[in-house]
Design a protein around this motif. Structure first.
Motif, PDB file in Angstrom:
ATOM      1  N   GLY A   1      98.300 105.755  35.534  1.00  0.00           N
ATOM      2  CA  GLY A   1      97.018 105.277  36.022  1.00  0.00           C
ATOM      3  C   GLY A   1      96.845 105.433  37.518  1.00  0.00           C
ATOM      4  N   LYS A   2      97.937 105.486  38.263  1.00  0.00           N
ATOM      5  CA  LYS A   2      97.848 105.639  39.720  1.00  0.00           C
ATOM      6  C   LYS A   2      97.260 106.983  40.109  1.00  0.00           C
ATOM      7  CE  LYS A   2     101.735 102.542  40.696  1.00  0.00           C
ATOM      8  NZ  LYS A   2     103.091 102.437  41.294  1.00  0.00           N
ATOM      9  N   ASP A   3      97.264 107.931  39.198  1.00  0.00           N
ATOM     10  CA  ASP A   3      96.620 109.210  39.481  1.00  0.00           C
ATOM     11  C   ASP A   3      95.105 109.059  39.561  1.00  0.00           C
ATOM     12  OD1 ASP A   3      99.058 110.491  39.477  1.00  0.00           O
ATOM     13  OD2 ASP A   3      98.916 111.161  37.402  1.00  0.00           O
TER      14      ASP A   3
ATOM     15  N   ALA B   1      94.982 104.186  42.762  1.00  0.00           N
ATOM     16  CA  ALA B   1      96.298 103.815  43.290  1.00  0.00           C
ATOM     17  C   ALA B   1      96.376 102.348  43.701  1.00  0.00           C
ATOM     18  CB  ALA B   1      96.656 104.708  44.484  1.00  0.00           C
ATOM     19  N   ASP B   2      95.231 101.727  43.956  1.00  0.00           N
ATOM     20  CA  ASP B   2      95.190 100.363  44.492  1.00  0.00           C
ATOM     21  C   ASP B   2      95.223  99.360  43.346  1.00  0.00           C
ATOM     22  OD1 ASP B   2      94.631  97.949  45.719  1.00  0.00           O
ATOM     23  OD2 ASP B   2      93.166  98.800  47.107  1.00  0.00           O
TER      24      ASP B   2
ATOM     25  N   GLU C   1      92.964  95.037  39.694  1.00  0.00           N
ATOM     26  CA  GLU C   1      93.112  93.747  39.029  1.00  0.00           C
ATOM     27  C   GLU C   1      91.949  92.811  39.362  1.00  0.00           C
ATOM     28  OE1 GLU C   1      97.088  92.606  40.183  1.00  0.00           O
ATOM     29  OE2 GLU C   1      97.908  93.413  38.310  1.00  0.00           O
ATOM     30  N   LEU C   2      91.460  92.858  40.589  1.00  0.00           N
ATOM     31  CA  LEU C   2      90.301  92.042  40.956  1.00  0.00           C
ATOM     32  C   LEU C   2      89.051  92.512  40.215  1.00  0.00           C
ATOM     33  CD1 LEU C   2      90.856  91.595  44.796  1.00  0.00           C
ATOM     34  CD2 LEU C   2      90.992  89.818  43.040  1.00  0.00           C
ATOM     35  N   GLU C   3      88.887  93.824  40.133  1.00  0.00           N
ATOM     36  CA  GLU C   3      87.739  94.368  39.424  1.00  0.00           C
ATOM     37  C   GLU C   3      87.823  94.067  37.927  1.00  0.00           C
ATOM     38  OE1 GLU C   3      84.132  96.619  38.866  1.00  0.00           O
ATOM     39  OE2 GLU C   3      85.044  95.396  40.450  1.00  0.00           O
TER      40      GLU C   3
ATOM     41  N   TYR D   1      96.311  99.150  34.911  1.00  0.00           N
ATOM     42  CA  TYR D   1      95.284 100.187  34.875  1.00  0.00           C
ATOM     43  C   TYR D   1      94.703 100.325  33.475  1.00  0.00           C
ATOM     44  CZ  TYR D   1      92.613 104.409  35.357  1.00  0.00           C
ATOM     45  OH  TYR D   1      91.557 105.295  35.348  1.00  0.00           O
ATOM     46  N   ARG D   2      95.559 100.247  32.470  1.00  0.00           N
ATOM     47  CA  ARG D   2      95.101 100.303  31.081  1.00  0.00           C
ATOM     48  C   ARG D   2      94.041  99.238  30.816  1.00  0.00           C
ATOM     49  NH1 ARG D   2      99.398  97.575  27.770  1.00  0.00           N
ATOM     50  NH2 ARG D   2      98.170  95.772  28.463  1.00  0.00           N
ATOM     51  N   ASN D   3      94.320  97.997  31.203  1.00  0.00           N
ATOM     52  CA  ASN D   3      93.381  96.895  30.967  1.00  0.00           C
ATOM     53  C   ASN D   3      92.072  97.105  31.723  1.00  0.00           C
ATOM     54  OD1 ASN D   3      95.398  95.700  29.430  1.00  0.00           O
ATOM     55  ND2 ASN D   3      96.100  94.388  31.094  1.00  0.00           N
TER      56      ASN D   3
END
Length: 267
Positions: A22-24, A27-28, A33-35, A234-236
């Motif tokens: 997911g970092k591709d 990256a942040d 997570e906030l979003e 990233y998945r979530n």
């Protein structure tokens, strides 16, 4: 809807060419997570509207290799939604009764009713995945099922069910690490099954089966999304974002009441 993970129809999928990381894409982690928390609150509101409207349904299909994170996705993405408006169905080994019917019989009984969000943990695709990879039935049995699945999903879409299908794309290295953690954690050991390790030896067979399913059963009405799943955060985020954007496009609305609230006096 624009998504880097949506597979265009009539595309031949090569999973080796698609990143599990997911970092591709973002990256942040802190930002994601906030979003995600904001999106989940929005999902709760849209789910209330869909339930109140009661005219259409949303079906979310989760597929992936063992330990790809199907359970975790359900637990995190749908946390806080009204349980009256969401059904979760886990499709395990078919029962004797289910085997006495066609392979879609048990699936059709569990599609969401109007106003509901239905979540499938595994699905009708098991009958072109595990059945194929583990040679539980000959090719002449499972091969026609791709078109039967396409016809089934068209019936659902034509009758008011919006379909989202997510393949949780986890790397072989990450899968092994998750198996190891299950073995080491007393709270997670119950999830470990020796057959999971046996299936991991069929990695290439499962990948070929998934690639065919993703390629042959992908339409505008029932699209596939290949979600990088090595990072759970990233998945979530990505799945929740896609669901919320889909509900925004559906735009369910609270029904108008036949009554005028000014006619009622409760004093």
């Amino acid at each position: 809807m624009n998504s880097p993970h949506r597979i265009p129809p009539k595309t031949r999928v090569d999973l080796a060419s698609l990143s599990c990381n997911g970092k591709d894409y973002l990256a942040d982690r802190e930002r994601a997570e906030l979003e995600f928390l904001r999106l989940r609150e929005e999902l709760i509101e849209w789910q209330i509207r869909l339930y109140a409207e009661g005219r259409r349904a949303l079906l979310v299909v989760l597929q992936g290799m063992d330990a790809a994170g199907k359970d975790g996705t359900i637990r995190h993405v749908f946390k806080g939604v009204n349980p009256q408006g969401v059904t979760v169905t886990s499709f395990k080994e078919p029962s004797k009764c289910e085997l006495a019917h066609d392979f879609l019989w048990r699936i059709h009984q569990n599609v969401p009713a109007r106003g509901m969000i239905g979540v499938f943990n595994r699905s009708h695709y098991e009958d072109v995945l595990i059945v194929r990879a583990e040679k539980l039935a000959p090719k002449e049995v499972w091969s026609p099922r791709y078109e039967q699945i396409n016809a089934f999903e068209k019936i659902l879409a034509d009758n008011g069910t919006t379909i989202l299908k997510f393949f949780l794309h986890v790397s072989r290295k990450e899968q092994r690490e998750r198996f190891r953690k299950r073995l080491e954690d007393p709270r997670a050991f119950w999830k470990f099954c020796p057959h999971d390790v046996e299936r991991s030896h069929l990695w290439d067979d499962y990948r070929a089966a998934f690639e065919d399913a993703l390629s042959r059963c992908n339409s505008d009405a029932a699209p596939w999304y290949v979600i990088p799943a090595d990072q759970k955060w990233y998945r979530n985020y990505s799945i929740c974002k896609t669901i919320v954007e889909t509900l925004q496009e559906m735009n369910p609305a609270f029904p108008k009441s036949p009554y005028d609230p000014r006619d009622f006096h409760l004093d």
